[in-house]
Design a protein around this motif. Structure first.
Motif, PDB file in Angstrom:
ATOM      1  N   SER A 174      87.841  -4.885  -9.117  1.00  0.00           N
ATOM      2  CA  SER A 174      89.018  -4.022  -8.947  1.00  0.00           C
ATOM      3  C   SER A 174      89.109  -3.004 -10.077  1.00  0.00           C
ATOM      4  CB  SER A 174      90.299  -4.846  -8.905  1.00  0.00           C
ATOM      5  OG  SER A 174      90.366  -5.596  -7.736  1.00  0.00           O
ATOM      6  N   PHE A 175      88.857  -3.445 -11.305  1.00  0.00           N
ATOM      7  CA  PHE A 175      88.908  -2.533 -12.443  1.00  0.00           C
ATOM      8  C   PHE A 175      87.843  -1.444 -12.309  1.00  0.00           C
ATOM      9  CE2 PHE A 175      87.643  -1.017 -16.610  1.00  0.00           C
ATOM     10  CZ  PHE A 175      88.859  -0.704 -17.188  1.00  0.00           C
ATOM     11  N   ILE A 176      86.617  -1.835 -11.997  1.00  0.00           N
ATOM     12  CA  ILE A 176      85.523  -0.867 -11.870  1.00  0.00           C
ATOM     13  C   ILE A 176      85.818   0.140 -10.755  1.00  0.00           C
ATOM     14  CG2 ILE A 176      83.086  -0.617 -11.223  1.00  0.00           C
ATOM     15  CD1 ILE A 176      82.619  -3.331 -12.663  1.00  0.00           C
ATOM     16  N   SER A 177      86.298  -0.344  -9.633  1.00  0.00           N
ATOM     17  CA  SER A 177      86.576   0.551  -8.500  1.00  0.00           C
ATOM     18  C   SER A 177      87.739   1.485  -8.788  1.00  0.00           C
ATOM     19  CB  SER A 177      86.850  -0.273  -7.251  1.00  0.00           C
ATOM     20  OG  SER A 177      85.712  -1.035  -6.915  1.00  0.00           O
ATOM     21  N   ALA A 178      88.807   0.975  -9.404  1.00  0.00           N
ATOM     22  CA  ALA A 178      89.943   1.829  -9.759  1.00  0.00           C
ATOM     23  C   ALA A 178      89.534   2.832 -10.840  1.00  0.00           C
ATOM     24  CB  ALA A 178      91.119   0.986 -10.229  1.00  0.00           C
ATOM     25  N   PHE A 179      88.690   2.407 -11.775  1.00  0.00           N
ATOM     26  CA  PHE A 179      88.167   3.312 -12.800  1.00  0.00           C
ATOM     27  C   PHE A 179      87.418   4.466 -12.135  1.00  0.00           C
ATOM     28  CE2 PHE A 179      84.810   4.842 -15.538  1.00  0.00           C
ATOM     29  CZ  PHE A 179      85.433   4.998 -16.767  1.00  0.00           C
ATOM     30  N   PHE A 180      86.554   4.135 -11.185  1.00  0.00           N
ATOM     31  CA  PHE A 180      85.790   5.168 -10.489  1.00  0.00           C
ATOM     32  C   PHE A 180      86.711   6.109  -9.723  1.00  0.00           C
ATOM     33  CE2 PHE A 180      83.725   6.759  -6.673  1.00  0.00           C
ATOM     34  CZ  PHE A 180      82.683   7.477  -7.245  1.00  0.00           C
ATOM     35  N   CYS A 181      87.715   5.553  -9.075  1.00  0.00           N
ATOM     36  CA  CYS A 181      88.665   6.368  -8.315  1.00  0.00           C
ATOM     37  C   CYS A 181      89.395   7.337  -9.244  1.00  0.00           C
ATOM     38  CB  CYS A 181      89.653   5.459  -7.593  1.00  0.00           C
ATOM     39  SG  CYS A 181      90.775   6.312  -6.482  1.00  0.00           S
ATOM     40  N   GLY A 182      89.895   6.868 -10.371  1.00  0.00           N
ATOM     41  CA  GLY A 182      90.577   7.729 -11.332  1.00  0.00           C
ATOM     42  C   GLY A 182      89.645   8.755 -11.949  1.00  0.00           C
ATOM     43  N   PHE A 183      88.424   8.352 -12.257  1.00  0.00           N
ATOM     44  CA  PHE A 183      87.432   9.258 -12.831  1.00  0.00           C
ATOM     45  C   PHE A 183      87.104  10.387 -11.860  1.00  0.00           C
ATOM     46  CE2 PHE A 183      83.107  10.663 -13.626  1.00  0.00           C
ATOM     47  CZ  PHE A 183      83.100  10.852 -15.000  1.00  0.00           C
ATOM     48  N   TYR A 184      86.792  10.015 -10.631  1.00  0.00           N
ATOM     49  CA  TYR A 184      86.408  11.006  -9.628  1.00  0.00           C
ATOM     50  C   TYR A 184      87.546  11.998  -9.378  1.00  0.00           C
ATOM     51  CZ  TYR A 184      84.971  13.008  -5.173  1.00  0.00           C
ATOM     52  OH  TYR A 184      84.635  13.882  -4.175  1.00  0.00           O
ATOM     53  N   MET A 185      88.736  11.469  -9.217  1.00  0.00           N
ATOM     54  CA  MET A 185      89.857  12.319  -8.874  1.00  0.00           C
ATOM     55  C   MET A 185      90.223  13.256 -10.021  1.00  0.00           C
ATOM     56  SD  MET A 185      93.605  12.514  -8.680  1.00  0.00           S
ATOM     57  CE  MET A 185      93.758  11.163  -9.755  1.00  0.00           C
ATOM     58  N   SER A 186      90.324  12.755 -11.232  1.00  0.00           N
ATOM     59  CA  SER A 186      90.733  13.618 -12.334  1.00  0.00           C
ATOM     60  C   SER A 186      89.627  14.589 -12.730  1.00  0.00           C
ATOM     61  CB  SER A 186      91.165  12.793 -13.536  1.00  0.00           C
ATOM     62  OG  SER A 186      90.066  12.106 -14.083  1.00  0.00           O
ATOM     63  N   ARG A 187      88.390  14.231 -12.467  1.00  0.00           N
ATOM     64  CA  ARG A 187      87.285  15.148 -12.752  1.00  0.00           C
ATOM     65  C   ARG A 187      87.364  16.387 -11.857  1.00  0.00           C
ATOM     66  NH1 ARG A 187      82.528  15.451 -15.314  1.00  0.00           N
ATOM     67  NH2 ARG A 187      80.731  16.299 -14.209  1.00  0.00           N
ATOM     68  N   HIS A 188      87.901  16.244 -10.664  1.00  0.00           N
ATOM     69  CA  HIS A 188      87.981  17.365  -9.746  1.00  0.00           C
ATOM     70  C   HIS A 188      89.337  18.069  -9.750  1.00  0.00           C
ATOM     71  CE1 HIS A 188      84.030  16.800  -8.055  1.00  0.00           C
ATOM     72  NE2 HIS A 188      84.273  15.506  -8.034  1.00  0.00           N
ATOM     73  N   VAL A 189      90.404  17.356 -10.033  1.00  0.00           N
ATOM     74  CA  VAL A 189      91.731  17.972 -10.027  1.00  0.00           C
ATOM     75  C   VAL A 189      91.977  18.739 -11.329  1.00  0.00           C
ATOM     76  CG1 VAL A 189      94.209  17.497  -9.923  1.00  0.00           C
ATOM     77  CG2 VAL A 189      92.653  16.312  -8.390  1.00  0.00           C
ATOM     78  N   LEU A 190      91.413  18.274 -12.428  1.00  0.00           N
ATOM     79  CA  LEU A 190      91.460  18.951 -13.736  1.00  0.00           C
ATOM     80  C   LEU A 190      92.836  19.019 -14.381  1.00  0.00           C
ATOM     81  CD1 LEU A 190      89.053  21.966 -13.091  1.00  0.00           C
ATOM     82  CD2 LEU A 190      88.547  19.839 -14.278  1.00  0.00           C
ATOM     83  N   LYS A 191      93.749  18.142 -14.014  1.00  0.00           N
ATOM     84  CA  LYS A 191      95.061  18.126 -14.643  1.00  0.00           C
ATOM     85  C   LYS A 191      95.504  16.683 -14.841  1.00  0.00           C
ATOM     86  CE  LYS A 191      97.134  20.737 -11.471  1.00  0.00           C
ATOM     87  NZ  LYS A 191      98.196  21.413 -10.768  1.00  0.00           N
ATOM     88  N   SER A 192      96.204  16.419 -15.912  1.00  0.00           N
ATOM     89  CA  SER A 192      96.879  15.133 -16.151  1.00  0.00           C
ATOM     90  C   SER A 192      95.993  13.946 -15.811  1.00  0.00           C
ATOM     91  CB  SER A 192      98.170  15.064 -15.347  1.00  0.00           C
ATOM     92  OG  SER A 192      98.994  16.169 -15.609  1.00  0.00           O
ATOM     93  N   GLY A 193      94.903  13.788 -16.541  1.00  0.00           N
ATOM     94  CA  GLY A 193      93.953  12.723 -16.251  1.00  0.00           C
ATOM     95  C   GLY A 193      94.575  11.338 -16.265  1.00  0.00           C
ATOM     96  N   LEU A 194      95.416  11.064 -17.259  1.00  0.00           N
ATOM     97  CA  LEU A 194      96.042   9.746 -17.349  1.00  0.00           C
ATOM     98  C   LEU A 194      96.967   9.489 -16.169  1.00  0.00           C
ATOM     99  CD1 LEU A 194      96.625   7.193 -19.089  1.00  0.00           C
ATOM    100  CD2 LEU A 194      98.498   8.474 -20.090  1.00  0.00           C
TER     101      LEU A 194
END
Length: 140
Positions: A61-81
């Protein structure tokens, strides 16, 4: 400016952001499935205890949620946290409600709370790494 950076800078609109959240969530569930299969084989063979199964599900769950947050913030470019945390929450909610449907009822317990916290932290940390990986590429 390179074509790749112009492409990612134009994705700040809310529709593109939602599309990246959906894509990231789908990719994270595919990753979960790919991680669950070998984990199940290893656990069945070497560690057939409930504690080992619970720990491996939390790690996945941690690895998958990490990937989801990484992928999304890498493309949206705002408010990574913040975006990563929201991606982790979305991952947990889909996982929780699909599990509730499969089991025939909502079972909210201590393990559910722990899963929520792990998904939230995984997504938030992934969001931080995702936004910082874009910033480090811009400096080059």
């Amino acid at each position: 400016m390179s074509l790749n950076l112009q492409k990612t800078e134009n994705t700040g609109s809310s529709i593109c952001g939602i599309l990246y959240i959906i894509k990231g969530t789908i990719f994270s569930f595919i990753l979960s499935l790919l991680l669950i299969i070998p984990a199940a084989i290893i656990l069945k063979t070497f560690f057939p205890t409930d504690g080992a199964v619970f720990a491996s599900s939390m790690i996945i769950s941690f690895i998958s949620a990490f990937f989801c947050g990484f992928y999304m913030s890498r493309h949206v470019l705002k408010s990574g946290l913040l975006n990563g945390a929201l991606a982790g929450i979305l991952y947990f909610l889909i996982l929780f409600f699909s599990g509730s449907i499969a089991s025939g009822g909502i079972n909210f317990s201590l393990s559910s709370i722990l899963s929520f916290v792990i998904s939230l932290l995984g997504g938030a940390i992934g969001g931080i790494f995702g936004i910082n990986s874009v910033k480090s590429q811009r400096r080059r």
